[in-house]
Design an enzyme around this catalytic site. Structure first.
Site, PDB file in Angstrom:
ATOM      1  N   CYS A  24      18.122  65.630  42.145  1.00 33.40           N
ATOM      2  CA  CYS A  24      18.135  66.750  41.216  1.00 33.40           C
ATOM      3  C   CYS A  24      19.168  67.783  41.635  1.00 33.40           C
ATOM      4  CB  CYS A  24      16.765  67.417  41.189  1.00 33.40           C
ATOM      5  SG  CYS A  24      16.315  67.968  42.844  1.00 33.40           S
ATOM      6  N   CYS A  27      18.596  69.413  45.043  1.00 32.99           N
ATOM      7  CA  CYS A  27      19.068  68.705  46.238  1.00 32.99           C
ATOM      8  C   CYS A  27      20.532  69.020  46.459  1.00 32.99           C
ATOM      9  CB  CYS A  27      18.971  67.181  46.061  1.00 32.99           C
ATOM     10  SG  CYS A  27      17.485  66.592  45.288  1.00 32.99           S
ATOM     11  N   ASP A 482      69.017  45.713  64.802  1.00 32.71           N
ATOM     12  CA  ASP A 482      69.152  46.386  66.078  1.00 32.71           C
ATOM     13  C   ASP A 482      68.986  45.303  67.140  1.00 32.71           C
ATOM     14  OD1 ASP A 482      69.086  48.502  68.014  1.00 32.71           O
ATOM     15  OD2 ASP A 482      66.940  48.125  68.167  1.00 32.71           O
ATOM     16  N   ASP A 683      62.875  48.663  65.447  1.00 32.78           N
ATOM     17  CA  ASP A 683      61.474  48.805  65.840  1.00 32.78           C
ATOM     18  C   ASP A 683      60.889  50.121  65.342  1.00 32.78           C
ATOM     19  OD1 ASP A 683      62.569  50.624  67.529  1.00 32.78           O
ATOM     20  OD2 ASP A 683      62.316  49.430  69.337  1.00 32.78           O
ATOM     21  N   ASP A 687      65.302  53.835  65.770  1.00 34.80           N
ATOM     22  CA  ASP A 687      66.164  53.482  64.654  1.00 34.80           C
ATOM     23  C   ASP A 687      65.737  54.194  63.377  1.00 34.80           C
ATOM     24  OD1 ASP A 687      67.555  51.650  66.249  1.00 34.80           O
ATOM     25  OD2 ASP A 687      65.991  50.171  65.939  1.00 34.80           O
TER      26      ASP A 687
END
Lengths: 798, 129
Positions: A24, A27, A482, A683, A687
């Protein structure tokens, strides 16, 4: 789901917590009040209807876990939400909706199919009666064909059917058609009307107008036949067409619903990876807890064959873990103390304990799911074309249908056809135009391909961030890689150990002496030597008088021996003649390795070489990129000699050495200016700028971890090798091809289908399309598009 | 054989009228516009959009740079509207039938941000000012 609000102060996070047990408004108010009083909460709103609490909070003062506890304290249920779980729940809700839809469509399709067959049979005597009348022929060519083939059979089987008065048959057909429209076809009309009120038009609009017009025509012919006969028009009825069109389109929709369900199989597969419970150590006892009860820092126990419940770092034990479901790496990965494990992967035969690190929305699995969902939510630029057509499609088709009617009517009239037949044919053609046009196929062409492709990618450990990246990846001409960590392992390793010919020092002892000395050093090359010794299970001694001479090497005393490891300059400074190994050292240098002389008690004892070795998969992957017509350029900050050696071994097209990160960005810009579409593979750590500058940035997972969310990258690869790049580009190309095929067929289908339905072939070939055949074509055109996209699921890692 | 009759002209005129009306109705007729109500406490702008054969309202005026919370109230089961897509925000969300689904976006700057159904048949837009 935790999200940072863009314009709020940085210190405010927001979380939506599912709350159960609220019945309700009281609550709702109570939980809201309690939350607002909780320290650290900026704002809270509880929604009874949604069953959740949305809380803005200061993450430095409180946490979602505390908030959940606070809600639980009020007597209601609450769970810590996680992004992956909400995605899975959304998918489950969606699956249920689609399953319901499929079942409903199937029932309706079968029922209306049966009614359609009955209607067809019942309409035979009507057509037979009509063909004996003034007009002679039946206008619909398909029905005419059905009639000529079916009539003799029916006359034998059910002769009484032909003795029923046509009025009764007509009214009977009217009733079953109305019933079919009101039940099975109801949604076409209600949705068409709803769209119409919004000045919008879709597939339902076309079906509703097409079948509606055919029905109203037939209705007038049945109820007030004199309206037609007074104008010299035969009161034909089209009830069977209405029912069969509805049945066929429902069948197509049912197949489509089923096929669309399959586009989300990858997400369901990922959902199944997450174990529901974890075995953690609490109070020195192993207990099973629900996965959302696991806290950061918990010690988790994994037994043989179990799934790893959450991400973490191994503390004790060892095992091989199958990570293929997340990274695409087919071989099990060895896990020892200090290794990272990922939640959702499967433990092999060993067992281990680990410390949970990332949980919930931050976990690797959740991030994979998030990236995949983002990609599926994105739109490929190629979609714009389809969008533009879709937006104007239906009104234009309606216009074409009107024009078709007018042209047919006027042309037949002018050619002297009696008014009735002109109306009937013009009408059939207009209805066929409305029915054959299929905007759905166009709307499905690109999104279904993106959906299936993203899912397939996630399975292979390839996370393409969105349709735009996918499209660009399909157009690449140049791949810039790379060197360190991408082509090579990114970790120096001992490659050669040469003993001086005239020294009788056992190899093992030599390794022990060198490694014992280097253990005291912090140089990365020293680390490689110590690992080498450990791998060979050589025992190390303690070192005294350790000296590190920058640019030359190290010296010290191990046990009773004086050891020196370094370059020629160091040997010269120590007065050790190194000439016997100089040529070997030069050869190693030329191979891109770093050789170091070893002197023991002022005598040259050997040569040890360290290099960052090329990954075993790099060469094959680069060859594969070449085979795909791509140019491969390697960039590195390393010196030219090492770079050239690696370039030769990996067989890249060109190499640029001695590059600072800014220079890499400039090099990519230069290639782009030269008209290349450039991918940058790195990675993702140093880079970053180059990855961001490139057309398609690939971030590959490093050996240190599996950080998926590499911001700058367009493609995140869960596996640390170049092979992932090959697969990502292949998958992108395949996906682009599928999209283009889909769009092509969807366009061609409409571009060819609509004129044929309008009767474009009639003047020359006398071909007219029946509305019934039009509906069959329409129903299966969208199914074929979805099926074509689903073929991407069979994409193979060749 | 015979020249065009009055009936023909009638049919042609009716046809032209129908085509004009269809195009006017679907492309040019005015659609509903609404502004989002904004709550001053958080700066968030709230609006409910009814999804039934289209979006009502279909055009929503909001302030740029502030979060917009759209509650999509999907009052139908038609699969056409089962997804909402905000291409500018890489957002594609499933809207369960007969439920309200919250979508939150923050238009970074002034401009028009379109949203549409999964198949791009239904359209709406956020106009950020």
């Amino acid at each position: 789901m935790t999200a940072r609000m863009a314009n709020a102060p940085d210190a405010v996070d927001k979380v939506v917590i599912p709350v159960t047990g609220m019945t309700c408004a009281a609550c709702e108010a109570r939980i809201q009040r309690t939350l607002r009083k909780t320290p650290g909460v900026v704002d809270a709103s509880v929604n009874l209807m949604m069953g959740n609490a949305t809380v803005a909070f200061d993450p430095s003062a409180t946490s979602p876990e505390t908030l959940v506890d606070t809600i639980r304290g009020t007597g209601y249920g609450a769970e810590v939400p996680s992004a992956d779980r909400s995605a899975f729940e959304e998918q489950e809700a969606r699956d249920r909706a689609q399953e319901d839809e499929f079942r409903e469509l199937k029932t309706k399709a079968i029922a209306s199919g049966i009614v359609g067959a009955i209607a067809m049979i019942v309409s035979m005597p009507l057509m037979a009666a009509a063909s004996h009348g003034a007009q002679g022929t039946v206008a619909d060519p398909f029905m005419r064909w059905v009639m000529t083939s079916l009539t003799p059979v029916l006359r034998d089987a059910v002769p009484w059917l032909y003795s029923i008065p046509t009025t009764i048959l007509s009214y009977g057909l009217l009733l079953i058609t109305l019933a079919t429209m009101a039940w099975a076809g109801r949604h076409f009309y209600t949705r068409a009307w709803a769209s119409f009120r919004h000045h919008a038009a879709d597939m339902n609009t076309l079906i509703a107008i097409g079948t509606g017009a055919a029905f109203i025509y037939s209705l007038i012919a049945t109820v007030a036949p004199t309206f037609f006969t007074s104008h010299g028009v035969q009161p034909d009825v089209y009830y069977e067409a209405v029912v069969i069109i509805i049945a066929l389109i429902l069948t197509g929709n049912a197949f489509e619903a089923r096929a669309k369900r399959q586009t989300a199989t990858a997400l369901r597969a990922l959902a199944r990876l997450q174990p529901k419970t974890a075995r953690v150590v609490r109070d020195e006892r192993e207990i099973d807890v629900a996965i959302d009860q696991v806290r950061r820092g918990d010690l988790v126990v994994v037994r043989p064959g179990e799934r790893v419940p959450a991400d973490g770092e191994v503390i004790s034990g060892q095992s091989a873990v199958d990570e293929s479901m997340l990274t695409g790496e087919s071989l099990p990965v060895e896990k020892q103390v200090g290794a990272r494990v990922i939640g959702g992967t499967i433990n092999g035969t060993g067992s281990f304990r680990y410390r949970a690190t990332t949980l919930g929305a931050d976990s690797v699995l959740a991030q994979i799911v998030k990236l995949m969902r983002d990609a599926q939510g994105s739109r490929a630029p190629i979609q714009k074309l389809a969008d533009r057509v879709s937006a104007v499609f239906v009104p234009i088709v309606i216009s074409i249908a009107v024009v078709t009617f007018v042209v047919w009517f006027v042309a037949l009239h002018a050619s002297g056809t009696v008014g009735g037949a002109a109306v009937v044919r013009a009408f059939a053609a207009a209805v066929a135009v409305l029915i054959i046009a299929c905007p759905c196929a166009m709307g499905l062409a690109v999104p279904t391909a993106v959906m299936v492709s993203s899912g397939k990618g996630a399975e292979l450990g390839i996370l393409v961030k969105g349709g735009a990246a996918l499209q660009r990846a399909g157009d690449l001409t140049t791949v810039v890689v790379d060197k360190t960590g991408t082509v090579t392992e990114g970790r120096p390793t001992v490659t050669d150990l040469i003993q001086a010919a005239d020294v009788s020092l056992p190899r093992e002892e030599l390794v022990s002496l060198v490694a014992s000395l280097e253990r005291a050093s912090e140089h990365p090359l020293a680390d490689a030597i110590v690992r080498y010794a450990n791998d060979q299970r050589v025992t190390l001694g303690s070192t005294e008088n350790f000296h590190s001479i920058t640019g030359r090497g190290t010296t010290g005393t191990v046990g009773a021996r004086r050891v020196a490891v370094g370059n020629e300059a160091l040997m010269a400074a120590l007065g050790v003649p190194a000439t016997s190994l100089t040529s070997a050292a030069e050869r190693l240098s030329a191979e891109g390795k770093t050789p170091m002389y070893i002197a023991v008690d002022a005598v040259l004892a050997g040569l040890i070489a360290v290099a960052d070795p090329i990954k075993p998969t790099s060469r094959a992957a680069i060859a594969e990129l070449h085979a795909m017509g791509l140019e491969v350029v390697m960039l590195t900050g390393d010196n030219k000699r090492t770079a050239d050696a690696i370039a030769r071994e990996a067989r890249v097209d060109s190499v640029v050495a001695d590059m600072l990160p800014e220079a890499k960005v400039a090099e990519i810009a230069r290639l782009q200016a030269a008209g290349r579409v450039v991918a940058m593979v790195g990675d993702g750590i140093n880079d970053g700028a180059a990855i961001a500058r490139s057309d398609v940035g690939f971030a590959i997972a490093t050996s240190r971890g599996t950080d998926v969310a590499v911001e700058a990258a367009d493609v995140a690869l869960m596996r640390g090798d170049l092979d992932g790049v090959v697969q990502a580009i292949r998958l992108s190309r395949r996906t682009m091809r599928t999209m283009k095929q889909n769009l092509f067929w969807a366009f061609v289908y409409n571009v060819v289908g609509i004129p044929v339905a309008a009767g474009a072939l009639y003047p020359v070939f006398g071909i007219l399309l029946s509305p019934i055949l039009a509906s069959a074509a329409m129903a299966f055109s969208s199914v074929s598009v979805v099926s074509n996209s689903l073929r991407l699921r069979r994409f193979k890692v060749a | 054989m015979n020249i065009m009759s009055a009936t023909d002209w009638l049919v042609i005129a009716a046809g032209i009228a129908a085509v004009l009306w269809v195009n006017w109705y679907f492309f040019f007729a005015d659609r509903g516009t609404a502004s989002a109500s904004s709550s001053s406490a958080t700066g968030r702008q709230d609006i409910t959009v009814i999804v039934r054969g289209g979006y009502d309202p279909a055009t929503i005026r909001v302030k740029a740079g502030r979060p917009v919370r759209l509650a999509f109230d999907r009052q139908e089961t038609a699969s056409c509207s089962e997804e909402i897509v905000f291409p500018d925000f890489n957002l594609r969300k499933f809207l369960p039938a007969h439920q309200r689904t919250i979508v939150e976006v923050t238009p970074p700057r002034a401009g028009t941000y379109e949203f549409m159904c999964g198949m791009s048949m239904l359209h709406g837009r956020l106009i950020a000012e």
